[in-house]
Design a protein around this motif. Structure first.
Motif, PDB file in Angstrom:
ATOM      1  N   UNK A 101       0.783  -1.295   0.197  1.00  0.00           N
ATOM      2  CA  UNK A 101      -0.037  -0.010   0.085  1.00  0.00           C
ATOM      3  C   UNK A 101       0.805   1.136   0.082  1.00  0.00           C
ATOM      4  N   UNK A 102       1.920   1.265   0.672  1.00  0.00           N
ATOM      5  CA  UNK A 102       2.758   2.090   0.932  1.00  0.00           C
ATOM      6  C   UNK A 102       3.480   2.496  -0.306  1.00  0.00           C
ATOM      7  N   UNK A 103       4.228   1.572  -0.977  1.00  0.00           N
ATOM      8  CA  UNK A 103       4.767   1.564  -2.214  1.00  0.00           C
ATOM      9  C   UNK A 103       3.782   2.057  -3.304  1.00  0.00           C
ATOM     10  N   UNK A 104       2.604   1.764  -3.237  1.00  0.00           N
ATOM     11  CA  UNK A 104       1.451   2.180  -4.335  1.00  0.00           C
ATOM     12  C   UNK A 104       1.382   3.692  -4.280  1.00  0.00           C
ATOM     13  N   UNK A 105       1.236   4.132  -2.866  1.00  0.00           N
ATOM     14  CA  UNK A 105       0.955   5.496  -2.865  1.00  0.00           C
ATOM     15  C   UNK A 105       2.356   6.342  -3.185  1.00  0.00           C
TER      16      UNK A 105
END
Length: 448
Positions: free
Chosen positions: A402-406
């Motif tokens: 999720x963090x990488x996508x953001x």
């Protein structure tokens, strides 16, 4: 333009930084690093927001300021593709022009008048909910609607209505059956039906007489249901927060029959899975009438971001209600009701729902490809319509994905059972779908 509250709370240097970055949209960065404490975002959070906000949410250093369609921007004007839609709320996208016009027009006429009096938009909305539901193949004997302000309130009303009906038959019929991995709200009543220790334990004891069954296991329900004690059974046809788990159609039909045999009210919580999210107006629209409930609760998409909820009932429930049994100050206000009417008209359109299904196919095809290429990480793709989940193996830390996508410019959210949940706007464009799925694919590949 920055809001006055931001100007009052930030140092002049921060204001100048914000103003210099608040122009027209720029191309998204290849990698968006979360803002640190020295940036306008970090200083706004630490000086203006965080010191005065109740500690209930864990959030990244990200301050959203505006959006359009399926794109949303932060305080530093960085662009993100939005696959969250405010947790399945902004079904028609951010800054929808028709809804903005409705808000402007109605705000000049009448925003609120309370339920001491009738108002035109509320009457139009409840009649549309009933009629569109029947036309869509949903609750075949839908009769009345109670308007409120949120999903939790809709479920609280459902609980009270079920109790009122049951106690007319037997004063001891006060118990409820809920299901593992379900989520029905955060108030003490709705929380009692949400069997998650993390949410419940700090606030126990909750409402007594709640029993937990296993979804898709009718024998587990039979072992708990009682003609003399059970007043209601509540279930999400597709569990959202719990992991995007689709409940089997045959199970729901059997559940309906079991409730009838025990004179128990059946409640479908369609707060997340309803209102076009599955490609039909209601998730239970896929079922024959033998699988329909007595009560349907809704919220989220109904206001496209404006707080509104509703509880739809049959004549069986209505026959036991009296003036004063329930109420709300804000529910059914003219502004929210006009927005709700527009949303219902739009998403109940057959062509619109066909497009939702086409977009769903596009998502599922690509997600299946991603899952096949990453079968060392991904267990399965699940869900229906544009309520989709990617369930990962237990050893995968989905928060890092999720963090990488953001940081690549895509907003996604998690759900139970180590699942990433995708709930974009129902009218999301193909470009946004393609861009977002490319980022998701890259983020999953990079995970080690």
């Amino acid at each position: 333009m920055l809001r006055r509250t931001i100007k009052n709370g930030l140092k002049p240097s921060i204001i100048r930084f914000c103003a210099s970055t608040a122009g027209s949209a720029s191309k998204p960065m290849k990698k968006i690093v979360d803002a640190n404490e020295t940036t306008a975002t970090g200083q706004y959070i630490n000086q203006v927001s965080k010191p005065y906000t109740v500690t209930t949410y864990a959030r990244p250093n990200l301050v959203l300021t505006h959006g359009k369609g399926s794109y949303i921007y932060d305080l530093e004007n960085r662009k993100y593709i939005d696959f969250t839609a405010g947790i399945a709320v902004t079904c028609l996208g951010h800054s929808n022009e028709d809804i903005s016009s409705i808000i402007s027009d109605q705000s000049k006429k009448l925003i609120h008048c309370s339920n001491l009096y009738y108002n035109l938009p509320a009457g139009e909305l409840v009649s549309k909910i009933i009629n569109k539901t029947k036309e869509s193949g949903g609750l075949h004997n839908a009769s009345r609607v109670f308007l409120c302000n949120s999903g939790t309130e809709a479920n609280e009303a459902a609980m009270k209505f079920a109790r009122k009906y049951a106690k007319q038959q037997n004063p001891n019929k006060i118990e409820f059956i809920t299901f593992e991995n379900s989520f029905h709200g955060r108030s003490l009543g709705a929380l009692s039906l949400t069997p998650n220790e993390k949410y419940q334990k700090p606030f126990s004891p909750l409402i007594p007489g709640v029993h937990i069954a296993k979804p898709n296991d009718i024998e587990s329900v039979k072992s708990l249901i009682s003609k003399d004690k059970t007043c209601g059974v509540i279930i999400e046809p597709i569990q959202g927060e719990g992991g995007v788990n689709t409940i089997d159609s045959n199970f729901l039909i059997e559940l309906r029959k079991l409730c009838d045999e025990n004179n128990v009210i059946l409640i479908y919580d369609e707060i997340q899975c309803g209102l076009g999210r599955t490609g039909k107006l209601w998730a239970h629209s896929y079922l024959p009438k033998e699988g329909h409930p007595d009560i349907v609760t809704m919220a989220k998409a109904l206001g496209n971001g404006f707080p509104i909820g509703a509880t739809m009932i049959t004549d069986k429930i209505e026959s036991q209600l009296q003036v004063g049994d329930h109420g709300t100050t804000y529910g059914g206000n003219p502004l929210g009701s006009r927005i709700g009417s527009y949303v219902i008209d739009t998403i109940s359109d057959t062509e619109f729902l066909n497009e939702v299904n086409e977009k769903s196919t596009k998502f599922i095809n690509k997600l299946t490809e991603i899952a096949n290429e990453n079968n060392d990480k991904i267990l399965k793709i699940k869900g229906k319509g544009l309520l989709l989940g990617i369930q990962f193996k237990s050893e995968v830390d989905i928060n890092k994905i999720v963090e990488n996508c953001r940081q690549y410019g895509l907003l996604i959210i998690t759900a139970g059972m180590n699942t990433i949940r995708l709930v974009p706007a129902l009218n999301i464009g193909n470009d946004a779908i393609n861009e977002g799925l490319e980022i998701l694919e890259q983020s999953i590949k990079e995970y080690k």
